[in-house]
Design a protein around this motif. Structure first.
Motif, PDB file in Angstrom:
ATOM      1  N   VAL A   2     -50.611 -10.668 -78.333  1.00  0.00           N
ATOM      2  CA  VAL A   2     -50.407 -10.850 -79.773  1.00  0.00           C
ATOM      3  C   VAL A   2     -49.080 -11.551 -80.032  1.00  0.00           C
ATOM      4  O   VAL A   2     -48.979 -12.495 -80.825  1.00  0.00           O
ATOM      5  CB  VAL A   2     -50.453  -9.493 -80.507  1.00  0.00           C
ATOM      6  CG1 VAL A   2     -49.972  -9.639 -81.945  1.00  0.00           C
ATOM      7  CG2 VAL A   2     -51.872  -8.937 -80.500  1.00  0.00           C
ATOM      8  N   ALA A   3     -48.019 -11.085 -79.359  1.00  0.00           N
ATOM      9  CA  ALA A   3     -46.702 -11.702 -79.546  1.00  0.00           C
ATOM     10  C   ALA A   3     -46.700 -13.148 -79.058  1.00  0.00           C
ATOM     11  O   ALA A   3     -46.167 -14.049 -79.725  1.00  0.00           O
ATOM     12  CB  ALA A   3     -45.646 -10.887 -78.809  1.00  0.00           C
ATOM     13  N   ALA A   4     -47.306 -13.389 -77.890  1.00  0.00           N
ATOM     14  CA  ALA A   4     -47.279 -14.731 -77.300  1.00  0.00           C
ATOM     15  C   ALA A   4     -48.061 -15.734 -78.137  1.00  0.00           C
ATOM     16  O   ALA A   4     -47.590 -16.853 -78.391  1.00  0.00           O
ATOM     17  CB  ALA A   4     -47.840 -14.678 -75.876  1.00  0.00           C
ATOM     18  N   VAL A   5     -49.260 -15.361 -78.549  1.00  0.00           N
ATOM     19  CA  VAL A   5     -50.078 -16.283 -79.341  1.00  0.00           C
ATOM     20  C   VAL A   5     -49.434 -16.526 -80.705  1.00  0.00           C
ATOM     21  O   VAL A   5     -49.471 -17.640 -81.228  1.00  0.00           O
ATOM     22  CB  VAL A   5     -51.510 -15.742 -79.498  1.00  0.00           C
ATOM     23  CG1 VAL A   5     -52.324 -16.614 -80.441  1.00  0.00           C
ATOM     24  CG2 VAL A   5     -52.197 -15.676 -78.141  1.00  0.00           C
ATOM     25  N   SER A   6     -48.830 -15.493 -81.279  1.00  0.00           N
ATOM     26  CA  SER A   6     -48.147 -15.671 -82.557  1.00  0.00           C
ATOM     27  C   SER A   6     -46.993 -16.656 -82.422  1.00  0.00           C
ATOM     28  O   SER A   6     -46.797 -17.531 -83.281  1.00  0.00           O
ATOM     29  CB  SER A   6     -47.630 -14.319 -83.066  1.00  0.00           C
ATOM     30  OG  SER A   6     -48.688 -13.417 -83.293  1.00  0.00           O
ATOM     31  N   VAL A   7     -46.213 -16.518 -81.344  1.00  0.00           N
ATOM     32  CA  VAL A   7     -45.102 -17.447 -81.109  1.00  0.00           C
ATOM     33  C   VAL A   7     -45.635 -18.860 -80.895  1.00  0.00           C
ATOM     34  O   VAL A   7     -45.099 -19.840 -81.429  1.00  0.00           O
ATOM     35  CB  VAL A   7     -44.265 -16.984 -79.903  1.00  0.00           C
ATOM     36  CG1 VAL A   7     -43.314 -18.084 -79.449  1.00  0.00           C
ATOM     37  CG2 VAL A   7     -43.481 -15.737 -80.260  1.00  0.00           C
ATOM     38  N   ALA A   8     -46.694 -18.980 -80.093  1.00  0.00           N
ATOM     39  CA  ALA A   8     -47.269 -20.302 -79.830  1.00  0.00           C
ATOM     40  C   ALA A   8     -47.797 -20.936 -81.104  1.00  0.00           C
ATOM     41  O   ALA A   8     -47.653 -22.135 -81.329  1.00  0.00           O
ATOM     42  CB  ALA A   8     -48.389 -20.189 -78.787  1.00  0.00           C
ATOM     43  N   LEU A   9     -48.414 -20.121 -81.951  1.00  0.00           N
ATOM     44  CA  LEU A   9     -48.941 -20.634 -83.210  1.00  0.00           C
ATOM     45  C   LEU A   9     -47.806 -21.070 -84.129  1.00  0.00           C
ATOM     46  O   LEU A   9     -47.870 -22.119 -84.774  1.00  0.00           O
ATOM     47  CB  LEU A   9     -49.790 -19.554 -83.892  1.00  0.00           C
ATOM     48  CG  LEU A   9     -50.498 -19.936 -85.190  1.00  0.00           C
ATOM     49  CD1 LEU A   9     -51.446 -21.097 -84.954  1.00  0.00           C
ATOM     50  CD2 LEU A   9     -51.252 -18.732 -85.740  1.00  0.00           C
ATOM     51  N   ALA A  10     -46.747 -20.284 -84.171  1.00  0.00           N
ATOM     52  CA  ALA A  10     -45.608 -20.616 -85.033  1.00  0.00           C
ATOM     53  C   ALA A  10     -44.900 -21.874 -84.556  1.00  0.00           C
ATOM     54  O   ALA A  10     -44.456 -22.692 -85.360  1.00  0.00           O
ATOM     55  CB  ALA A  10     -44.636 -19.441 -85.083  1.00  0.00           C
ATOM     56  N   ARG A  11     -44.823 -22.047 -83.231  1.00  0.00           N
ATOM     57  CA  ARG A  11     -44.057 -23.182 -82.714  1.00  0.00           C
ATOM     58  C   ARG A  11     -44.752 -24.517 -82.993  1.00  0.00           C
ATOM     59  O   ARG A  11     -44.110 -25.556 -82.961  1.00  0.00           O
ATOM     60  CB  ARG A  11     -43.801 -23.027 -81.217  1.00  0.00           C
ATOM     61  CG  ARG A  11     -44.979 -23.366 -80.329  1.00  0.00           C
ATOM     62  CD  ARG A  11     -44.604 -23.440 -78.867  1.00  0.00           C
ATOM     63  NE  ARG A  11     -43.850 -24.635 -78.560  1.00  0.00           N
ATOM     64  CZ  ARG A  11     -44.345 -25.855 -78.452  1.00  0.00           C
ATOM     65  NH1 ARG A  11     -45.624 -26.056 -78.663  1.00  0.00           N
ATOM     66  NH2 ARG A  11     -43.588 -26.881 -78.139  1.00  0.00           N
ATOM     67  N   GLN A  12     -46.046 -24.510 -83.291  1.00  0.00           N
ATOM     68  CA  GLN A  12     -46.723 -25.765 -83.625  1.00  0.00           C
ATOM     69  C   GLN A  12     -46.056 -26.429 -84.821  1.00  0.00           C
ATOM     70  O   GLN A  12     -45.840 -27.635 -84.841  1.00  0.00           O
ATOM     71  CB  GLN A  12     -48.202 -25.512 -83.931  1.00  0.00           C
ATOM     72  CG  GLN A  12     -49.012 -25.115 -82.715  1.00  0.00           C
ATOM     73  CD  GLN A  12     -50.491 -25.021 -83.022  1.00  0.00           C
ATOM     74  OE1 GLN A  12     -50.968 -25.536 -84.016  1.00  0.00           O
ATOM     75  NE2 GLN A  12     -51.234 -24.368 -82.156  1.00  0.00           N
TER      76      GLN A  12
END
Length: 276
Positions: free
Chosen positions: A172-182
């Motif tokens: 959850v944390a990793a995908v959220s960070v990846a989504l935000a970094r886009q």
């Protein structure tokens, strides 16, 4: 099964290895490409799966093979924590100096990536070794105890549930960070090496704390203002995760991935519309 899932979920934010979670998330922002095709989210899922494999493998080996020698081995684990902390701080200093971490080529030959599944398996294993002192008790009681006393298949199922609990929390944390970094990367694209330098600063801070924590364990001290402050943060997060529950976290992971897929599709449609 639910108890094992919850124990694995809390293992991701245990006091001993808690600081390694932001270090892992920092790895996810090192790649400054943003091609709008959703590769950031896919990479986050793949690397989190690889990290979970490394984490679970160490616990499986330790629980089933090394547990009889746990007392003599565990007293030396703080030294590993210290070495790991200095290694992370060194990598962070390397990034702060404007240098890039070693890269590998994608199998398709389309370009380099800054992380690999193999390196994340190793990072997950390091995460587990640093965490054993705080988490091996519940793992032995829930998973290994059942494995030895009951049907081995039940033990395997509990082991997989424990690993899944850790994986969905980090996921959850990793995908959220990846989504935000886009969006973040596109806004900071003209800032050159700002993102790797920020990640380097985070890794320096994390490495310094991890090494300090290992030293704290060796001293056997009961009170330390720095450790107490981080422990309060860790305890707050762990309590929140326990209240939310594993099923809700799993649903959140699915929702975040679905949101990433929708946003990526919209970006592609917008790009095609602008191209025509």
């Amino acid at each position: 099964m639910l108890v094992a899932l919850a124990a694995g979920m809390l293992a991701a934010v245990n006091p001993c290895g808690f600081a390694l979670l932001p270090a892992y998330l920092g790895f996810l922002v090192l790649d400054d490409r943003d091609d709008g095709k959703g590769h950031e989210v896919r990479n986050a899922i793949k690397l989190t799966a690889a990290m979970t494999v490394g984490f679970a493998a160490v616990f499986g080996i330790f629980g089933l093979v090394v547990a009889p020698l746990a007392g003599s081995i565990q007293q030396h684990l703080p030294w590993f924590t210290i070495v790991l902390g200095f290694a992370l701080a060194g990598c962070g200093g390397w990034l702060l100096a404007g240098r890039a971490l070693p890269t590998i080529k994608l199998p398709t030959g389309k370009g380099p990536i800054t992380r690999s599944p193999a390196s994340m398996v190793a990072f997950g294993a390091s995460y587990a070794v640093a965490s054993i002192g705080c988490t091996i008790g519940p793992f032995l009681a829930i998973v290994v105890g059942s494995f030895r006393a009951n049907d081995p298949l039940e033990g395997v199922a509990l082991y997989l549930a424990y690993a899944a609990g850790m994986g969905i929390t980090v996921g959850v944390a990793a995908v959220s960070v990846a989504l935000a970094r886009q969006g973040i990367v596109s806004k900071l694209r003209n800032a050159g090496r700002l993102i790797p330098r920020l990640a380097g600063a985070l890794m320096v801070a994390v490495g310094a704390y991890v090494a300090y924590y290992g030293r704290y364990e060796l001293r056997g001290a009961t009170r330390d203002p720095i450790i107490d402050t981080v422990d309060d943060l860790q305890r707050t997060l762990a309590n929140a995760l326990e209240r939310i529950g594993a099923p809700t976290i799993a649903v959140a992971l699915v929702a975040v991935v679905a949101a990433a897929a929708v946003l990526t599709r919209r970006r592609r449609q917008k790009e095609r519309a602008e191209g025509t």
